[in-house]
Design a protein around this motif. Structure first.
Motif, PDB file in Angstrom:
ATOM      1  N   MET A 160      20.335  44.036  63.056  1.00 55.52           N
ATOM      2  CA  MET A 160      20.322  43.426  61.739  1.00 55.52           C
ATOM      3  C   MET A 160      20.860  42.016  61.846  1.00 55.52           C
ATOM      4  SD  MET A 160      21.641  46.446  59.220  1.00 55.52           S
ATOM      5  CE  MET A 160      23.232  46.541  59.974  1.00 55.52           C
ATOM      6  N   SER A 161      20.464  41.160  60.901  1.00 59.02           N
ATOM      7  CA  SER A 161      20.991  39.812  60.864  1.00 59.02           C
ATOM      8  C   SER A 161      22.462  39.842  60.494  1.00 59.02           C
ATOM      9  CB  SER A 161      20.232  38.971  59.834  1.00 59.02           C
ATOM     10  OG  SER A 161      18.869  38.919  60.127  1.00 59.02           O
ATOM     11  N   SER A 162      23.210  38.849  60.963  1.00 60.48           N
ATOM     12  CA  SER A 162      24.604  38.728  60.545  1.00 60.48           C
ATOM     13  C   SER A 162      24.648  38.359  59.079  1.00 60.48           C
ATOM     14  CB  SER A 162      25.304  37.660  61.374  1.00 60.48           C
ATOM     15  OG  SER A 162      24.757  36.393  61.065  1.00 60.48           O
ATOM     16  N   SER A 163      25.826  38.576  58.457  1.00 62.62           N
ATOM     17  CA  SER A 163      25.937  38.257  57.031  1.00 62.62           C
ATOM     18  C   SER A 163      25.733  36.776  56.788  1.00 62.62           C
ATOM     19  CB  SER A 163      27.306  38.701  56.508  1.00 62.62           C
ATOM     20  OG  SER A 163      28.342  38.036  57.204  1.00 62.62           O
ATOM     21  N   SER A 164      26.218  35.928  57.686  1.00 63.68           N
ATOM     22  CA  SER A 164      26.085  34.493  57.465  1.00 63.68           C
ATOM     23  C   SER A 164      24.644  34.043  57.581  1.00 63.68           C
ATOM     24  CB  SER A 164      26.960  33.727  58.456  1.00 63.68           C
ATOM     25  OG  SER A 164      26.575  34.021  59.788  1.00 63.68           O
ATOM     26  N   SER A 165      23.906  34.532  58.590  1.00 59.58           N
ATOM     27  CA  SER A 165      22.515  34.108  58.736  1.00 59.58           C
ATOM     28  C   SER A 165      21.651  34.656  57.618  1.00 59.58           C
ATOM     29  CB  SER A 165      21.968  34.545  60.096  1.00 59.58           C
ATOM     30  OG  SER A 165      21.958  35.945  60.212  1.00 59.58           O
ATOM     31  N   ALA A 166      21.924  35.876  57.177  1.00 54.17           N
ATOM     32  CA  ALA A 166      21.166  36.447  56.062  1.00 54.17           C
ATOM     33  C   ALA A 166      21.406  35.653  54.789  1.00 54.17           C
ATOM     34  CB  ALA A 166      21.563  37.913  55.857  1.00 54.17           C
ATOM     35  N   LEU A 167      22.663  35.254  54.559  1.00 55.51           N
ATOM     36  CA  LEU A 167      22.965  34.461  53.378  1.00 55.51           C
ATOM     37  C   LEU A 167      22.278  33.108  53.448  1.00 55.51           C
ATOM     38  CD1 LEU A 167      24.487  34.022  50.754  1.00 55.51           C
ATOM     39  CD2 LEU A 167      26.456  33.272  52.094  1.00 55.51           C
ATOM     40  N   ASN A 168      22.278  32.500  54.619  1.00 53.13           N
ATOM     41  CA  ASN A 168      21.613  31.203  54.768  1.00 53.13           C
ATOM     42  C   ASN A 168      20.129  31.317  54.493  1.00 53.13           C
ATOM     43  OD1 ASN A 168      23.941  29.828  55.403  1.00 53.13           O
ATOM     44  ND2 ASN A 168      23.712  30.148  57.615  1.00 53.13           N
ATOM     45  N   MET A 169      19.493  32.405  54.956  1.00 49.25           N
ATOM     46  CA  MET A 169      18.076  32.616  54.674  1.00 49.25           C
ATOM     47  C   MET A 169      17.837  32.686  53.180  1.00 49.25           C
ATOM     48  SD  MET A 169      16.695  35.348  57.455  1.00 49.25           S
ATOM     49  CE  MET A 169      16.569  34.934  59.189  1.00 49.25           C
ATOM     50  N   ALA A 170      18.657  33.460  52.472  1.00 45.24           N
ATOM     51  CA  ALA A 170      18.483  33.608  51.023  1.00 45.24           C
ATOM     52  C   ALA A 170      18.638  32.265  50.329  1.00 45.24           C
ATOM     53  CB  ALA A 170      19.490  34.610  50.469  1.00 45.24           C
ATOM     54  N   ARG A 171      19.563  31.442  50.833  1.00 44.80           N
ATOM     55  CA  ARG A 171      19.859  30.186  50.153  1.00 44.80           C
ATOM     56  C   ARG A 171      18.832  29.099  50.440  1.00 44.80           C
ATOM     57  NH1 ARG A 171      26.419  29.445  50.691  1.00 44.80           N
ATOM     58  NH2 ARG A 171      26.951  30.698  48.874  1.00 44.80           N
ATOM     59  N   THR A 172      18.025  29.286  51.459  1.00 52.11           N
ATOM     60  CA  THR A 172      17.055  28.245  51.794  1.00 52.11           C
ATOM     61  C   THR A 172      15.643  28.628  51.383  1.00 52.11           C
ATOM     62  OG1 THR A 172      16.818  29.168  54.020  1.00 52.11           O
ATOM     63  CG2 THR A 172      18.414  27.387  53.733  1.00 52.11           C
ATOM     64  N   ARG A 173      15.498  29.642  50.551  1.00 52.00           N
ATOM     65  CA  ARG A 173      14.175  30.094  50.156  1.00 52.00           C
ATOM     66  C   ARG A 173      13.812  29.645  48.743  1.00 52.00           C
ATOM     67  NH1 ARG A 173      13.664  36.136  52.841  1.00 52.00           N
ATOM     68  NH2 ARG A 173      12.942  35.398  54.864  1.00 52.00           N
ATOM     69  N   GLY A 174      14.344  28.538  48.303  1.00 49.29           N
ATOM     70  CA  GLY A 174      13.954  28.001  47.009  1.00 49.29           C
ATOM     71  C   GLY A 174      14.643  28.648  45.832  1.00 49.29           C
TER      72      GLY A 174
ATOM     73  N   LEU B  30       7.635  31.437  46.002  1.00 55.21           N
ATOM     74  CA  LEU B  30       7.105  32.719  46.457  1.00 55.21           C
ATOM     75  C   LEU B  30       6.034  32.507  47.527  1.00 55.21           C
ATOM     76  CD1 LEU B  30       7.081  35.799  46.136  1.00 55.21           C
ATOM     77  CD2 LEU B  30       5.468  35.522  44.247  1.00 55.21           C
ATOM     78  N   LEU B  31       5.207  31.501  47.341  1.00 55.37           N
ATOM     79  CA  LEU B  31       4.184  31.177  48.341  1.00 55.37           C
ATOM     80  C   LEU B  31       4.808  30.640  49.624  1.00 55.37           C
ATOM     81  CD1 LEU B  31       1.668  29.374  45.964  1.00 55.37           C
ATOM     82  CD2 LEU B  31       1.311  31.596  47.046  1.00 55.37           C
ATOM     83  N   ASP B  32       5.761  29.746  49.491  1.00 54.48           N
ATOM     84  CA  ASP B  32       6.318  29.070  50.655  1.00 54.48           C
ATOM     85  C   ASP B  32       7.224  29.976  51.488  1.00 54.48           C
ATOM     86  OD1 ASP B  32       5.033  26.779  49.872  1.00 54.48           O
ATOM     87  OD2 ASP B  32       6.815  25.840  48.985  1.00 54.48           O
ATOM     88  N   ASP B  33       8.024  30.782  50.819  1.00 58.31           N
ATOM     89  CA  ASP B  33       9.083  31.503  51.511  1.00 58.31           C
ATOM     90  C   ASP B  33       8.818  32.994  51.695  1.00 58.31           C
ATOM     91  OD1 ASP B  33      10.606  29.115  51.603  1.00 58.31           O
ATOM     92  OD2 ASP B  33      11.249  29.467  49.541  1.00 58.31           O
TER      93      ASP B  33
END
Length: 289
Positions: free
Chosen positions: A38-52, A114-117
């Motif tokens: 599984m992704s680490s909590s920090s990388s998962a949070l960063n993904m969520a925050r960079t998806r628009g 939604l299209l981009d991310d």
């Protein structure tokens, strides 16, 4: 689809400051779950925050409200389409009494984020800053954080047993429904494959010791599996009558399954989310031909 026995794997629940950082923010594959990666909590949070999505911090537990569900539209492009996976999510939301905005979306009017991310995938549930696009993950997210009523069962063995009965049903149903012309040799082979799955369901629902109407265990508890299966059975029911010339007599050959269908179709959570109706189901399935 993620097997039900892996419910809630992929949750990154809390940091030391007791804030929820992410729930399966990145796409999960069966292999990654099985291997326990599984992704680490920090990388998962960063993904969520960079998806628009906005960067608002949540508290320890997500709260009701702020939900928007993007779904496949019907032929007119504006009303709700017949997607059984979207219907699954809507049944879970209805069972839990959760309010949400429903937005049927064509490729042209999907949000750019939604299209981009998320490659435009639907159903897509946006809950404030988070977004999830797999119906199984969405359902597990809702059931984990909004437990009234709880739609998972404590006995994982019972859930696995019921899940195994459903394995292969929907692909077999889809292959038979989409095949044309009706009645040729290939059609008969696809019908036989579907009926093998229906017989498995019939036997499971009629097993000794069952006292309730539903899939898991003794049938007394309505679960996520029922929410998932009901829209697919509805599509099959409509398609058998209006596309496949009533090739399968469900009431005559599979009475336990027919009763199960009638029971789940009568639930308020199904009735309130099936506004698309038979004509949209027929359009949806014949548009594949």
């Amino acid at each position: 689809m993620v097997p039900m026995k892996f419910l809630l794997l992929g949750l990154v629940l809390r940091t030391q400051s007791s804030q929820v950082h992410a729930f399966a923010s990145s796409p999960l594959t069966a292999n990654s779950i099985v291997s326990g990666k599984m992704s680490s909590s920090s990388s998962a949070l960063n993904m969520a925050r960079t998806r628009g999505l906005e960067r608002q911090e949540e508290g320890a537990t997500p709260l009701p409200g702020g939900m928007t569900l993007y779904v496949k539209p019907a032929e007119d492009g504006t009303s709700v389409g017949d997607c059984p996976f979207a219907h699954f999510v809507r049944m879970v939301l209805a069972e839990k009494g959760l309010d949400y905005d429903l937005i049927p979306s064509t490729q042209e009017n999907k949000p750019q984020w939604l299209l981009d991310d998320y490659e435009g995938k639907m159903p897509a549930l946006r809950h404030r800053k988070e977004c999830y696009v797999d119906s199984e993950v969405i359902a597990q997210y809702l059931d984990f954080f909004f437990k009234d009523p709880e739609l998972a069962v404590a006995n994982s063995g019972e859930m696995e047993k019921a899940s195994a009965v459903l394995d292969g049903f929907f692909p077999a149903m889809a292959k038979f429904t989409k095949h044309s012309p009706n009645g040729d040799e290939e059609d008969k082979e696809k019908q036989a494959a579907l009926e093998e799955k229906l017989q498995g369901l019939e036997d499971h629902l009629g097993a000794d010791g069952r006292t309730g109407s539903y899939l898991v265990g003794n049938g007394e508890q309505f679960t996520l599996l029922d929410c998932s299966l009901a829209p697919k059975l509805y599509a099959m029911d409509v398609c058998l009558g209006q596309i496949k010339d009533n090739a399968i007599d469900l009431a005559g050959k599979y009475p336990n399954l027919r009763k199960y269908m009638d029971d789940v179709f009568a639930r308020p959570s199904f009735q309130s989310t099936v506004e698309y109706g038979p004509e949209t189901v027929v359009w949806g399935w014949t548009s594949y031909h």
